[in-house]
Each structure stands twice: as structure tokens, then as C-alpha cells.
Design a protein around this motif. Sequence first.
Motif, PDB file in Angstrom:
ATOM      1  N   LYS A  73       0.842  -1.271   0.102  1.00 13.84           N
ATOM      2  CA  LYS A  73      -0.133  -0.004  -0.088  1.00 13.84           C
ATOM      3  C   LYS A  73       0.797   1.369  -0.148  1.00 13.84           C
ATOM      4  N   PRO A  74       2.003   1.226   0.710  1.00 10.10           N
ATOM      5  CA  PRO A  74       2.762   2.507   0.692  1.00 10.10           C
ATOM      6  C   PRO A  74       3.298   2.911  -0.657  1.00 10.10           C
ATOM      7  N   LEU A  75       3.413   1.720  -1.645  1.00  9.54           N
ATOM      8  CA  LEU A  75       3.715   2.010  -2.903  1.00  9.54           C
ATOM      9  C   LEU A  75       2.764   2.278  -3.729  1.00  9.54           C
ATOM     10  N   GLY A  76       1.505   2.565  -3.250  1.00 10.97           N
ATOM     11  CA  GLY A  76       0.391   3.152  -4.279  1.00 10.97           C
ATOM     12  C   GLY A  76      -0.537   1.864  -4.681  1.00 10.97           C
ATOM     13  N   TYR A  77      -0.495   0.774  -4.198  1.00 13.45           N
ATOM     14  CA  TYR A  77      -1.372  -0.222  -4.611  1.00 13.45           C
ATOM     15  C   TYR A  77      -2.826  -0.276  -3.623  1.00 13.45           C
ATOM     16  N   VAL A  78      -3.755  -0.495  -4.338  1.00 19.63           N
ATOM     17  CA  VAL A  78      -4.984  -0.494  -3.522  1.00 19.63           C
ATOM     18  C   VAL A  78      -5.776  -1.816  -4.036  1.00 19.63           C
ATOM     19  N   ILE A  79      -6.605  -2.122  -2.959  1.00 18.46           N
ATOM     20  CA  ILE A  79      -7.559  -3.479  -3.436  1.00 18.46           C
ATOM     21  C   ILE A  79      -8.433  -2.962  -4.396  1.00 18.46           C
ATOM     22  N   GLY A  82      -8.906 -11.589  -5.193  1.00 21.04           N
ATOM     23  CA  GLY A  82      -9.129 -10.497  -5.451  1.00 21.04           C
ATOM     24  C   GLY A  82      -8.031  -9.977  -5.893  1.00 21.04           C
ATOM     25  N   TYR A  83      -7.596  -8.766  -6.358  1.00 19.79           N
ATOM     26  CA  TYR A  83      -6.469  -7.872  -7.043  1.00 19.79           C
ATOM     27  C   TYR A  83      -6.093  -6.740  -6.314  1.00 19.79           C
ATOM     28  N   PHE A  84      -4.726  -6.519  -6.357  1.00 22.03           N
ATOM     29  CA  PHE A  84      -4.006  -5.356  -5.983  1.00 22.03           C
ATOM     30  C   PHE A  84      -3.851  -4.474  -7.149  1.00 22.03           C
ATOM     31  N   ASP A  85      -4.202  -3.290  -7.102  1.00 20.08           N
ATOM     32  CA  ASP A  85      -3.984  -2.650  -8.532  1.00 20.08           C
ATOM     33  C   ASP A  85      -3.082  -1.510  -8.099  1.00 20.08           C
ATOM     34  N   TYR A  86      -2.203  -1.163  -9.281  1.00 19.62           N
ATOM     35  CA  TYR A  86      -1.450   0.188  -9.246  1.00 19.62           C
ATOM     36  C   TYR A  86      -1.743   0.891 -10.642  1.00 19.62           C
ATOM     37  N   LYS A  87      -2.376   2.084 -10.514  1.00 17.53           N
ATOM     38  CA  LYS A  87      -2.444   2.753 -11.549  1.00 17.53           C
ATOM     39  C   LYS A  87      -1.283   3.512 -12.022  1.00 17.53           C
ATOM     40  N   MET A  88      -0.709   3.229 -13.266  1.00 20.01           N
ATOM     41  CA  MET A  88       0.527   3.527 -13.785  1.00 20.01           C
ATOM     42  C   MET A  88       0.298   4.823 -14.634  1.00 20.01           C
ATOM     43  N   GLU A  93      -4.415   8.798 -18.501  1.00 17.11           N
ATOM     44  CA  GLU A  93      -4.643   9.944 -19.636  1.00 17.11           C
ATOM     45  C   GLU A  93      -5.510   9.322 -20.699  1.00 17.11           C
ATOM     46  N   GLY A  94      -6.783   9.321 -20.718  1.00 16.35           N
ATOM     47  CA  GLY A  94      -7.518   8.857 -21.682  1.00 16.35           C
ATOM     48  C   GLY A  94      -7.784   7.470 -21.469  1.00 16.35           C
ATOM     49  N   GLU A  95      -6.899   6.737 -20.898  1.00 15.16           N
ATOM     50  CA  GLU A  95      -7.164   5.258 -20.603  1.00 15.16           C
ATOM     51  C   GLU A  95      -6.371   5.279 -19.077  1.00 15.16           C
ATOM     52  N   TYR A  96      -6.642   4.057 -18.455  1.00 10.10           N
ATOM     53  CA  TYR A  96      -6.049   3.734 -17.166  1.00 10.10           C
ATOM     54  C   TYR A  96      -5.069   2.563 -17.412  1.00 10.10           C
ATOM     55  N   LEU A  97      -4.078   2.512 -17.062  1.00  8.56           N
ATOM     56  CA  LEU A  97      -3.023   1.467 -17.358  1.00  8.56           C
ATOM     57  C   LEU A  97      -2.759   0.993 -15.864  1.00  8.56           C
ATOM     58  N   PHE A  98      -2.873  -0.181 -15.751  1.00 10.49           N
ATOM     59  CA  PHE A  98      -2.800  -0.982 -14.200  1.00 10.49           C
ATOM     60  C   PHE A  98      -1.627  -2.023 -14.425  1.00 10.49           C
ATOM     61  N   VAL A  99      -0.868  -2.112 -13.302  1.00  8.85           N
ATOM     62  CA  VAL A  99      -0.325  -3.363 -12.818  1.00  8.85           C
ATOM     63  C   VAL A  99      -1.403  -3.983 -11.687  1.00  8.85           C
ATOM     64  N   ARG A 100      -1.572  -5.203 -12.060  1.00 14.08           N
ATOM     65  CA  ARG A 100      -2.676  -5.904 -11.346  1.00 14.08           C
ATOM     66  C   ARG A 100      -1.938  -7.168 -10.840  1.00 14.08           C
ATOM     67  N   LEU A 101      -2.084  -7.481  -9.383  1.00 19.03           N
ATOM     68  CA  LEU A 101      -1.514  -8.444  -8.729  1.00 19.03           C
ATOM     69  C   LEU A 101      -2.728  -9.145  -8.199  1.00 19.03           C
ATOM     70  N   PRO A 102      -2.778 -10.389  -8.668  1.00 13.99           N
ATOM     71  CA  PRO A 102      -4.042 -11.143  -8.151  1.00 13.99           C
ATOM     72  C   PRO A 102      -3.684 -11.944  -7.319  1.00 13.99           C
ATOM     73  N   PHE A 103      -4.809 -12.340  -6.243  1.00 12.43           N
ATOM     74  CA  PHE A 103      -4.416 -13.078  -5.148  1.00 12.43           C
ATOM     75  C   PHE A 103      -5.684 -13.993  -4.785  1.00 12.43           C
ATOM     76  N   SER A 104      -5.291 -15.134  -3.882  1.00 12.98           N
ATOM     77  CA  SER A 104      -6.651 -15.955  -3.656  1.00 12.98           C
ATOM     78  C   SER A 104      -6.380 -16.482  -2.106  1.00 12.98           C
ATOM     79  N   ALA A 105      -7.579 -16.533  -1.099  1.00 12.79           N
ATOM     80  CA  ALA A 105      -7.639 -17.081   0.047  1.00 12.79           C
ATOM     81  C   ALA A 105      -7.069 -18.239   0.191  1.00 12.79           C
ATOM     82  N   VAL A 106      -6.433 -18.651   1.110  1.00 12.12           N
ATOM     83  CA  VAL A 106      -5.821 -20.162   1.244  1.00 12.12           C
ATOM     84  C   VAL A 106      -6.404 -20.736   2.588  1.00 12.12           C
TER      85      VAL A 106
END
Length: 138
Positions: free
Chosen positions: A23-29, A38-44, A47-60
Motif C-alpha cells: 500500500k505505501p507503493l500506491g497499490y489498492v485493493i 481479489g486483486y491489488f491494482d497500481y495505476k500507472m 490519460e484517456g485510459e488507465y494502465l494498471f499493474v494488477r496482482l491477483p491473490f486468492s484466499a488459502v
Amino acid sequence: MIEVQSSLENKEIKLSHLEQKIKPLGYVIGGGWEYDHGYFDYKMVDEGEYLFVRLPFSAVDGDLDTKGVTVRLGRPFLLSHQYEDGLDHTNEEDPNPLFNQFAAPENPDATFPYEHINVGKEYVRELEQVILQNLDMN
């Protein structure tokens, strides 16, 4: 969508520890989470479109809203959402104007621009460094 091979795949970590690390890097659920994944997303880019880095995760070991739940990380990917022009598409007949005021994605899985792929991969490398640091201690 562009998948990025990563040493994060199949690593397990407490969700609370993961949040503290990224979260300190800017990632949000991301808003599309379920009780089991779920996914953690970082909006890169925004500008007219959103570019994301997405990190998927699943409950164990329980649901994501369970205190102390452990999650398994999936393969990160780069994602582009293209939005319609204009933010406001309400009208006087809209029964729910406050809820419906934002533009819907024109293309929720648009082509990821080539010139941003390497930058996205660098964000994934940063995630690897931050998450894997002291992972065995969590």
C-alpha cells in the motif's frame, strides 16, 4: 492484458502483511474482489485510459475478510481500461444520479500500449523486491 512471469507466483503471505508492504507503493485493493480472491491494482497512467499493474491473490485458509487470512499470489499482469469521453453521463431521468455519475469503461480490456510494457515490468520487479524481502519472517 499482458501476463508478467514473476517469482511472486504461488507465494503465500498474510493479507495484512501484504497490504503493509505494498500500500505505501500506491497499490489498492481493486473493487472487484470476492470472498475467495481479489486483486491489488497500481495505476500507472491516467490519460484517456488507465494502465494498471494488477496482482491477483486468492484466499488459502478462510475468506478474505477473515482476520489473519493467508493469500496465495497469482501471476501479475498489465491491464488497460479505456474510458468514454467525459466523466458525467447523468440525466434528469436517472433515478440514481450520484451513483451513476461516472463513465463506464468503453473497453475494459483495451490493448496495453507497447511503450509502457517495460515500465509495467519494472513495477512488477519492484513488487518482487518489496514482497519477497523477509517473506519467511511473516
